[in-house]
Write a protein that holds these residues in place. Structure first.
Motif, PDB file in Angstrom:
ATOM      1  N   GLU A   1     -12.135  -6.382   9.936  1.00 29.31           N
ATOM      2  CA  GLU A   1     -12.270  -5.266   9.003  1.00 29.31           C
ATOM      3  C   GLU A   1     -11.024  -4.380   9.032  1.00 29.31           C
ATOM      4  OE1 GLU A   1     -15.511  -1.887   7.608  1.00 29.31           O
ATOM      5  OE2 GLU A   1     -15.707  -2.806   9.583  1.00 29.31           O
ATOM      6  N   LEU A   2     -10.475  -4.150  10.233  1.00 26.61           N
ATOM      7  CA  LEU A   2      -9.281  -3.331  10.347  1.00 26.61           C
ATOM      8  C   LEU A   2      -8.083  -4.014   9.695  1.00 26.61           C
ATOM      9  CD1 LEU A   2      -7.777  -0.861  11.435  1.00 26.61           C
ATOM     10  CD2 LEU A   2      -7.449  -2.099  13.585  1.00 26.61           C
ATOM     11  N   LEU A   3      -7.917  -5.315   9.932  1.00 25.57           N
ATOM     12  CA  LEU A   3      -6.800  -6.050   9.343  1.00 25.57           C
ATOM     13  C   LEU A   3      -6.888  -6.059   7.822  1.00 25.57           C
ATOM     14  CD1 LEU A   3      -6.515  -9.089  11.803  1.00 25.57           C
ATOM     15  CD2 LEU A   3      -5.025  -7.080  11.663  1.00 25.57           C
ATOM     16  N   TRP A   4      -8.096  -6.241   7.299  1.00 23.74           N
ATOM     17  CA  TRP A   4      -8.290  -6.230   5.849  1.00 23.74           C
ATOM     18  C   TRP A   4      -7.956  -4.843   5.283  1.00 23.74           C
ATOM     19  CZ3 TRP A   4      -9.642 -10.693   3.240  1.00 23.74           C
ATOM     20  CH2 TRP A   4      -9.866 -10.543   1.861  1.00 23.74           C
ATOM     21  N   PHE A   5      -8.424  -3.832   5.981  1.00 26.81           N
ATOM     22  CA  PHE A   5      -8.161  -2.459   5.568  1.00 26.81           C
ATOM     23  C   PHE A   5      -6.659  -2.178   5.537  1.00 26.81           C
ATOM     24  CE2 PHE A   5      -7.272   1.865   7.265  1.00 26.81           C
ATOM     25  CZ  PHE A   5      -7.677   2.609   6.173  1.00 26.81           C
ATOM     26  N   LEU A   6      -5.941  -2.540   6.592  1.00 25.32           N
ATOM     27  CA  LEU A   6      -4.508  -2.289   6.654  1.00 25.32           C
ATOM     28  C   LEU A   6      -3.745  -3.088   5.600  1.00 25.32           C
ATOM     29  CD1 LEU A   6      -3.923  -2.206  10.532  1.00 25.32           C
ATOM     30  CD2 LEU A   6      -4.002  -0.262   8.954  1.00 25.32           C
ATOM     31  N   GLY A   7      -4.205  -4.309   5.316  1.00 25.16           N
ATOM     32  CA  GLY A   7      -3.570  -5.112   4.277  1.00 25.16           C
ATOM     33  C   GLY A   7      -3.712  -4.476   2.905  1.00 25.16           C
TER      34      GLY A   7
ATOM     35  N   VAL B   1      -4.260  -1.261   2.345  1.00 25.06           N
ATOM     36  CA  VAL B   1      -3.455  -0.035   2.397  1.00 25.06           C
ATOM     37  C   VAL B   1      -1.994  -0.354   2.079  1.00 25.06           C
ATOM     38  CG1 VAL B   1      -2.485   1.690   3.987  1.00 25.06           C
ATOM     39  CG2 VAL B   1      -4.946   1.263   3.957  1.00 25.06           C
ATOM     40  N   PHE B   2      -1.497  -1.455   2.621  1.00 28.78           N
ATOM     41  CA  PHE B   2      -0.115  -1.862   2.377  1.00 28.78           C
ATOM     42  C   PHE B   2       0.131  -2.133   0.887  1.00 28.78           C
ATOM     43  CE2 PHE B   2       2.844  -5.497   1.941  1.00 28.78           C
ATOM     44  CZ  PHE B   2       4.013  -4.851   2.299  1.00 28.78           C
ATOM     45  N   CYS B   3      -0.788  -2.869   0.260  1.00 30.86           N
ATOM     46  CA  CYS B   3      -0.624  -3.169  -1.173  1.00 30.86           C
ATOM     47  C   CYS B   3      -0.592  -1.899  -2.008  1.00 30.86           C
ATOM     48  CB  CYS B   3      -1.766  -4.080  -1.645  1.00 30.86           C
ATOM     49  SG  CYS B   3      -1.691  -5.755  -0.995  1.00 30.86           S
ATOM     50  N   LEU B   4      -1.514  -0.988  -1.736  1.00 29.34           N
ATOM     51  CA  LEU B   4      -1.556   0.264  -2.485  1.00 29.34           C
ATOM     52  C   LEU B   4      -0.311   1.097  -2.232  1.00 29.34           C
ATOM     53  CD1 LEU B   4      -3.064   2.299  -4.267  1.00 29.34           C
ATOM     54  CD2 LEU B   4      -4.220   3.123  -2.200  1.00 29.34           C
ATOM     55  N   ALA B   5       0.130   1.105  -0.978  1.00 27.17           N
ATOM     56  CA  ALA B   5       1.259   1.955  -0.605  1.00 27.17           C
ATOM     57  C   ALA B   5       2.562   1.530  -1.271  1.00 27.17           C
ATOM     58  CB  ALA B   5       1.422   1.951   0.915  1.00 27.17           C
ATOM     59  N   ILE B   6       2.697   0.259  -1.636  1.00 28.83           N
ATOM     60  CA  ILE B   6       3.918  -0.189  -2.310  1.00 28.83           C
ATOM     61  C   ILE B   6       4.130   0.621  -3.590  1.00 28.83           C
ATOM     62  CG2 ILE B   6       4.981  -2.100  -3.565  1.00 28.83           C
ATOM     63  CD1 ILE B   6       3.695  -3.987  -1.523  1.00 28.83           C
ATOM     64  N   GLY B   7       3.082   0.714  -4.419  1.00 25.17           N
ATOM     65  CA  GLY B   7       3.187   1.490  -5.653  1.00 25.17           C
ATOM     66  C   GLY B   7       3.375   2.971  -5.393  1.00 25.17           C
ATOM     67  N   VAL B   8       2.658   3.487  -4.393  1.00 23.92           N
ATOM     68  CA  VAL B   8       2.756   4.918  -4.082  1.00 23.92           C
ATOM     69  C   VAL B   8       4.164   5.274  -3.629  1.00 23.92           C
ATOM     70  CG1 VAL B   8       1.911   6.747  -2.557  1.00 23.92           C
ATOM     71  CG2 VAL B   8       0.307   5.076  -3.513  1.00 23.92           C
TER      72      VAL B   8
ATOM     73  N   THR C   1       0.327   4.407   9.658  1.00 26.43           N
ATOM     74  CA  THR C   1       1.539   4.927   9.043  1.00 26.43           C
ATOM     75  C   THR C   1       2.547   3.816   8.767  1.00 26.43           C
ATOM     76  OG1 THR C   1       1.214   7.038  10.176  1.00 26.43           O
ATOM     77  CG2 THR C   1       3.410   6.608   9.292  1.00 26.43           C
ATOM     78  N   ILE C   2       2.591   2.809   9.640  1.00 21.69           N
ATOM     79  CA  ILE C   2       3.495   1.678   9.419  1.00 21.69           C
ATOM     80  C   ILE C   2       3.161   0.994   8.097  1.00 21.69           C
ATOM     81  CG2 ILE C   2       3.981  -0.675  10.216  1.00 21.69           C
ATOM     82  CD1 ILE C   2       4.030   0.462  13.059  1.00 21.69           C
ATOM     83  N   MET C   3       1.872   0.825   7.818  1.00 28.12           N
ATOM     84  CA  MET C   3       1.467   0.197   6.560  1.00 28.12           C
ATOM     85  C   MET C   3       1.652   1.150   5.379  1.00 28.12           C
ATOM     86  SD  MET C   3       0.695  -2.855   7.120  1.00 28.12           S
ATOM     87  CE  MET C   3       0.345  -3.934   8.514  1.00 28.12           C
ATOM     88  N   TRP C   4       1.266   2.423   5.561  1.00 28.85           N
ATOM     89  CA  TRP C   4       1.272   3.380   4.458  1.00 28.85           C
ATOM     90  C   TRP C   4       2.685   3.854   4.116  1.00 28.85           C
ATOM     91  CZ3 TRP C   4      -1.409   4.571   0.487  1.00 28.85           C
ATOM     92  CH2 TRP C   4      -1.277   5.795  -0.164  1.00 28.85           C
TER      93      TRP C   4
ATOM     94  N   ALA D   1      -8.580  -4.722  -5.870  1.00 30.41           N
ATOM     95  CA  ALA D   1      -9.262  -6.020  -5.777  1.00 30.41           C
ATOM     96  C   ALA D   1      -9.550  -6.373  -4.328  1.00 30.41           C
ATOM     97  CB  ALA D   1      -8.405  -7.098  -6.432  1.00 30.41           C
ATOM     98  N   GLY D   2      -8.624  -6.032  -3.434  1.00 30.19           N
ATOM     99  CA  GLY D   2      -8.836  -6.320  -2.015  1.00 30.19           C
ATOM    100  C   GLY D   2      -9.981  -5.515  -1.434  1.00 30.19           C
TER     101      GLY D   2
END
Length: 390
Positions: free
Chosen positions: A205-211, A213-220, A334-337, A374-375
């Motif tokens: 669940e944590l890995l999915w969450f961080l993944g 977060v990473f996708c969203l953070a690219i656009g942000v 923070t690394i992902m975001w 979607a994720g």
């Protein structure tokens, strides 16, 4: 147990510190790019300078957070970070060569990026110890961001973008003064257990969450890096850029308050899906508008997007990661975001902006937000073992 009245000075000092922390954030995210542009750097060069920070923060966040957990202190780490920031900002103020600035800003980011997760770490710990809501402390970051966004805009309009680094030194010095007086909140474990972190990282669940977060953070991060450049292209001055930052900061405050009261009654994943979808709509509108005042209006969507996402993400993160790994857990988030996403969005985003234009740039940003949505949705719909939260 000390009374709430006696405990209040500790919390209030932390609120003041949080207020000033976000002044540097305003400068780095919105006015440093204008400083680079004033020196004659191209969009791709600015994108590279922006990407250096996330690249360095990949290990700086973890290093300083591991030291914080290992030596059971956040306050002393924050003081060291601000001393490093002030010294390096002074060097930046005297530099004009791209290669020199690239080297110095790399070191600056080493001391800059860990401040935010460590500030959240000490705020969460203080809130739990003093039995106050974490958002009641974090709100002062939004107030600070709004205040400094408008003040810095008008100050730089008067003194010129060339003095950006001196404004940064002044704000960092104020933050350092407050850091000297805030009360430290050590973790419950003196020695960091790396095998425990590995066990946390194996949580699906944590890995999915961080993944996601990473996708969203690219656009942000693409939007953050080139918002001021976009406004500048549309004819906006430093004061209009300040108003854009003010609009976004003020818009998140009511959502922070509402979610701090009612957020626990709502499931996490649906809120994250909603925030991601609104992020996508926000980026699409950014690509379509041809007016600086249109950008100001779109910035009001920040509350719906970041306001919902941040409160929900922190709530989910504190559920998934034990208290003794709080600083390290915030660093991983923070690394992902900020770090990995900023590295990609700075280098790739700068090329897209320069070669394909603003419209296509924001289409890419919207696509990353839709992918994150979607994720989160797939995790919500197909999770086999329902947990205590949605």
């Amino acid at each position: 147990m000390r009374s709430s009245l006696t405990a209040r000075p500790d919390v209030n000092l932390l609120r003041l510190f949080t207020f000033t922390v976000y002044g540097t954030t305003v400068l780095v995210s919105s006015y440093f790019p204008l400083f680079y542009a004033q020196l004659g750097f191209s969009s791709s060069q600015i994108g590279l300078l922006y990407a250096l920070g996330p690249m360095i923060s990949l290990f700086s966040n973890l290093l300083w957070s591991l030291l914080s957990d290992r030596y059971r202190t956040v306050k002393r780490i924050l003081i060291l970070l601000y001393l490093g920031q002030i010294a390096l900002t002074f060097i930046l103020s005297e530099s004009t060569n791209f290669s020199i600035i690239m080297a110095v800003i790399t070191l600056f980011y080493f001391f800059y990026y860990p401040v935010m997760p460590l500030t959240d770490t000490i705020a969460i710990a203080t809130a739990q110890k003093k039995q106050v809501n974490f958002i009641s402390i974090r709100l002062f970051g939004s107030f600070g961001f709004a205040f400094f966004a408008i003040v810095i805009g008008y100050v730089l309009t008067r003194v010129g973008a060339s003095n950006t680094m001196w404004v940064s030194i002044a704000i960092a010095s104020i933050s350092l003064c407050f850091a000297l007086f805030i009360k430290d909140q050590p973790t419950s474990v003196a020695k960091l257990n790396l095998s425990g972190i590995w066990g946390i990282l194996r949580q699906k669940e944590l890995l999915w969450f961080l993944g996601c977060v990473f996708c969203l953070a690219i656009g942000v991060r693409m939007n953050d890096a080139f918002l001021s450049i976009t406004l500048h292209e549309l004819g906006a001055g430093e004061n209009i850029i300040g108003w854009a930052m003010l609009a976004s900061a003020l818009s998140e405050i009511p959502f922070f308050i509402i979610l701090s009261i009612y957020g626990d009654k709502l499931k996490e994943l649906p809120l994250l899906i909603l925030a991601s979808l609104i992020f996508a709509a926000r980026f699409l509108l950014m690509g379509l508008t041809h007016s600086a005042y249109g950008v100001l209006a779109i910035q009001l969507m920040h509350g719906l997007t970041f306001g919902i996402f941040y409160v929900t993400a922190i709530r989910m993160l504190t559920r998934l990661i034990p208290d003794e790994f709080r600083a390290t857990g915030m660093a991983m988030y923070t690394i992902m975001w900020s770090s990995l996403s900023g590295l990609l969005s700075g280098t790739f985003g700068g090329i897209v902006f320069e070669q394909f234009g603003r419209e296509n740039f924001y289409l890419v940003a919207a696509g990353s937000a839709l992918l994150a949505s979607a994720g989160f949705a797939s995790r919500y719909l197909h999770r086999k073992q329902p947990g205590p939260q949605g």
